[in-house]
Design a protein around this motif. Structure first.
Motif, PDB file in Angstrom:
ATOM      1  N   UNK A 148      65.600  -1.418   9.290  1.00 56.85           N
ATOM      2  CA  UNK A 148      65.802  -2.389  10.277  1.00 56.85           C
ATOM      3  C   UNK A 148      66.782  -2.017  11.334  1.00 56.85           C
ATOM      4  N   UNK A 149      66.911  -2.737  12.207  1.00 55.69           N
ATOM      5  CA  UNK A 149      67.727  -2.501  13.351  1.00 55.69           C
ATOM      6  C   UNK A 149      68.186  -3.910  14.015  1.00 55.69           C
ATOM      7  N   UNK A 150      69.547  -4.114  13.873  1.00 57.92           N
ATOM      8  CA  UNK A 150      70.235  -5.258  14.408  1.00 57.92           C
ATOM      9  C   UNK A 150      70.497  -5.203  15.891  1.00 57.92           C
ATOM     10  N   UNK A 151      70.297  -3.915  16.534  1.00 60.51           N
ATOM     11  CA  UNK A 151      70.606  -3.848  17.883  1.00 60.51           C
ATOM     12  C   UNK A 151      72.223  -4.274  18.202  1.00 60.51           C
ATOM     13  N   UNK A 152      73.016  -3.781  17.287  1.00 61.39           N
ATOM     14  CA  UNK A 152      74.386  -3.966  17.570  1.00 61.39           C
ATOM     15  C   UNK A 152      75.125  -2.354  17.728  1.00 61.39           C
ATOM     16  N   UNK A 153      74.478  -1.277  17.517  1.00 66.14           N
ATOM     17  CA  UNK A 153      75.031  -0.039  17.327  1.00 66.14           C
ATOM     18  C   UNK A 153      74.344   0.921  18.317  1.00 66.14           C
ATOM     19  N   UNK A 154      73.770   0.555  19.403  1.00 69.50           N
ATOM     20  CA  UNK A 154      73.140   1.780  20.151  1.00 69.50           C
ATOM     21  C   UNK A 154      71.951   2.210  19.734  1.00 69.50           C
ATOM     22  N   UNK A 155      71.260   3.219  20.314  1.00 70.83           N
ATOM     23  CA  UNK A 155      70.025   3.705  20.313  1.00 70.83           C
ATOM     24  C   UNK A 155      69.882   4.808  19.323  1.00 70.83           C
ATOM     25  N   UNK A 156      70.649   4.850  18.250  1.00 70.93           N
ATOM     26  CA  UNK A 156      70.320   5.831  17.299  1.00 70.93           C
ATOM     27  C   UNK A 156      69.152   6.121  16.483  1.00 70.93           C
ATOM     28  N   UNK A 157      68.779   4.913  16.496  1.00 73.16           N
ATOM     29  CA  UNK A 157      67.368   4.804  15.744  1.00 73.16           C
ATOM     30  C   UNK A 157      66.094   4.915  16.468  1.00 73.16           C
ATOM     31  N   UNK A 211      68.843   0.003  26.611  1.00 80.61           N
ATOM     32  CA  UNK A 211      70.082  -0.586  25.774  1.00 80.61           C
ATOM     33  C   UNK A 211      69.743  -1.200  24.689  1.00 80.61           C
ATOM     34  N   UNK A 212      70.741  -0.935  23.562  1.00 79.36           N
ATOM     35  CA  UNK A 212      70.791  -1.753  22.772  1.00 79.36           C
ATOM     36  C   UNK A 212      72.260  -1.951  22.165  1.00 79.36           C
ATOM     37  N   UNK A 213      72.617  -3.355  22.205  1.00 77.36           N
ATOM     38  CA  UNK A 213      73.987  -4.068  22.016  1.00 77.36           C
ATOM     39  C   UNK A 213      73.695  -5.690  21.832  1.00 77.36           C
ATOM     40  N   UNK A 214      74.752  -5.996  21.221  1.00 75.02           N
ATOM     41  CA  UNK A 214      74.816  -7.422  21.031  1.00 75.02           C
ATOM     42  C   UNK A 214      73.626  -8.093  20.256  1.00 75.02           C
ATOM     43  N   UNK A 215      72.928  -7.346  19.560  1.00 71.29           N
ATOM     44  CA  UNK A 215      71.643  -8.093  18.949  1.00 71.29           C
ATOM     45  C   UNK A 215      70.404  -7.653  19.753  1.00 71.29           C
ATOM     46  N   UNK A 238      60.804   0.217  35.653  1.00 71.95           N
ATOM     47  CA  UNK A 238      60.027  -0.086  36.862  1.00 71.95           C
ATOM     48  C   UNK A 238      58.562   0.945  36.871  1.00 71.95           C
ATOM     49  N   UNK A 239      58.343   1.487  35.329  1.00 74.22           N
ATOM     50  CA  UNK A 239      57.085   2.236  35.127  1.00 74.22           C
ATOM     51  C   UNK A 239      56.987   2.437  33.888  1.00 74.22           C
ATOM     52  N   UNK A 240      56.362   3.315  33.402  1.00 75.90           N
ATOM     53  CA  UNK A 240      55.955   3.364  31.867  1.00 75.90           C
ATOM     54  C   UNK A 240      57.156   3.816  30.960  1.00 75.90           C
ATOM     55  N   UNK A 241      57.288   3.098  29.825  1.00 82.68           N
ATOM     56  CA  UNK A 241      58.392   3.373  28.722  1.00 82.68           C
ATOM     57  C   UNK A 241      57.939   3.168  27.508  1.00 82.68           C
ATOM     58  N   UNK A 242      58.302   4.228  26.735  1.00 86.32           N
ATOM     59  CA  UNK A 242      57.876   4.151  25.315  1.00 86.32           C
ATOM     60  C   UNK A 242      59.198   4.332  24.482  1.00 86.32           C
ATOM     61  N   UNK A 243      59.290   3.444  23.366  1.00 83.68           N
ATOM     62  CA  UNK A 243      60.464   3.537  22.730  1.00 83.68           C
ATOM     63  C   UNK A 243      60.285   3.646  21.325  1.00 83.68           C
ATOM     64  N   UNK A 244      60.545   4.951  20.822  1.00 82.92           N
ATOM     65  CA  UNK A 244      59.937   5.098  19.498  1.00 82.92           C
ATOM     66  C   UNK A 244      61.009   4.854  18.615  1.00 82.92           C
ATOM     67  N   UNK A 245      60.350   4.408  17.415  1.00 84.40           N
ATOM     68  CA  UNK A 245      61.256   4.247  16.167  1.00 84.40           C
ATOM     69  C   UNK A 245      61.339   5.668  15.551  1.00 84.40           C
ATOM     70  N   UNK A 246      62.416   6.365  15.413  1.00 82.76           N
ATOM     71  CA  UNK A 246      62.352   7.750  14.589  1.00 82.76           C
ATOM     72  C   UNK A 246      62.015   7.880  13.403  1.00 82.76           C
ATOM     73  N   UNK A 247      61.862   6.816  12.608  1.00 89.83           N
ATOM     74  CA  UNK A 247      61.613   7.024  11.353  1.00 89.83           C
ATOM     75  C   UNK A 247      59.995   7.044  11.035  1.00 89.83           C
ATOM     76  N   UNK A 248      59.668   7.958  10.253  1.00 84.58           N
ATOM     77  CA  UNK A 248      58.080   7.823  10.008  1.00 84.58           C
ATOM     78  C   UNK A 248      57.554   6.942   8.954  1.00 84.58           C
TER      79      UNK A 248
END
Length: 238
Positions: free
Chosen positions: A38-47, A59-63, A70-80
């Motif tokens: 899980x991630x509660x998005x209060x401690x940055x993008x470490x995961x 950004x990940x902050x305050x939940x 402006x264009x393509x973005x992919x945000x990967x969860x690091x855990x397989x």
């Protein structure tokens, strides 16, 4: 692969199946699932690992995990991840007059593997443009894509220019500034994707992808994500 093209309203079976596993996760009792990430998005993008085509901010902050790009973005969860599992999160497409506030493209990759580095998704560099992901074997949902006109499921096969289409709908689509509670279930050959308790994609894959990485994917948009959870499901539970 045969392409299925039909209006979402004809998926009558989906309404019945949705009751088995709504996006809230209320169908799964503690004996049937276990929280594994899980991630509660209060401690940055470490995961998370972020791939941007033309910059923007993630950004990940305050939940809240906020993507304003402006264009393509992919945000990967690091855990397989390996099935059977369920992913749950809430997404709000932002429309507040910002330059990237185009209500479009609440998309996901899941069970993703890069055929060029199958043991390590992050060993190969990608720059965020959609064509760079043709090297993946993965499921790809595009909800409210193409300026919020299409909702599609694809099964990538790791070949350049080949993105087999499984489902192609014109509804449901995104609603600006409203919460969209997403639930993805990967259980062997069954790959299912819900939003707000409605089953959108129900795919039975004879050669399923059963492990790999999850990502939020979008392009030229502004989203706020929250309440990210991954649950281990028992093999017997619907």
């Amino acid at each position: 692969m045969t392409t299925t093209r039909r209006a979402f309203g004809t998926l009558a079976a989906g309404a019945a199946l949705a009751a088995l596993a709504p996006a809230t996760g209320a169908s799964a009792t503690p004996g049937h699932r276990r929280l594994i990430a899980h991630d509660n998005f209060r401690h940055g993008l470490g995961q998370w690992a972020v791939e941007l085509e033309k910059g923007g901010t993630v950004t990940a902050a305050r939940g809240v995990l906020e993507s304003d790009v402006p264009a393509g973005a992919t945000i990967w969860f690091r855990k397989r991840l390996e099935g059977p599992y369920a992913i749950e999160y809430t997404a709000v497409p932002v429309s507040e007059g910002g330059v990237n506030d185009r209500v479009s493209d609440l998309n996901n990759f899941w069970n993703a593997t890069d055929v060029r580095s199958p043991d390590d998704l992050f060993a190969t560099r990608r720059g965020g443009a959609l064509a760079e992901y043709d090297c993946l074997t993965t499921y790809y949902s595009g909800y409210g894509a193409n300026y919020n006109t299409t909702t599609r499921l694809r099964r990538y096969v790791g070949e350049a220019g080949v993105r087999p289409l499984v489902y192609d709908y014109t509804q449901p689509l995104l609603a600006a500034n409203e919460p969209h509670r997403v639930r993805i279930v990967s259980r062997g050959s069954a790959q299912r994707w819900w939003v707000n308790g409605t089953l959108v994609f129900d795919h039975t894959d004879p050669e399923p992808y059963t492990r790999g990485h999850f990502a939020f994917r979008t392009t030229w948009s502004h989203f706020r994500f929250s309440d990210f959870r991954v649950w281990r499901l028992s093999p017997q539970h619907p």
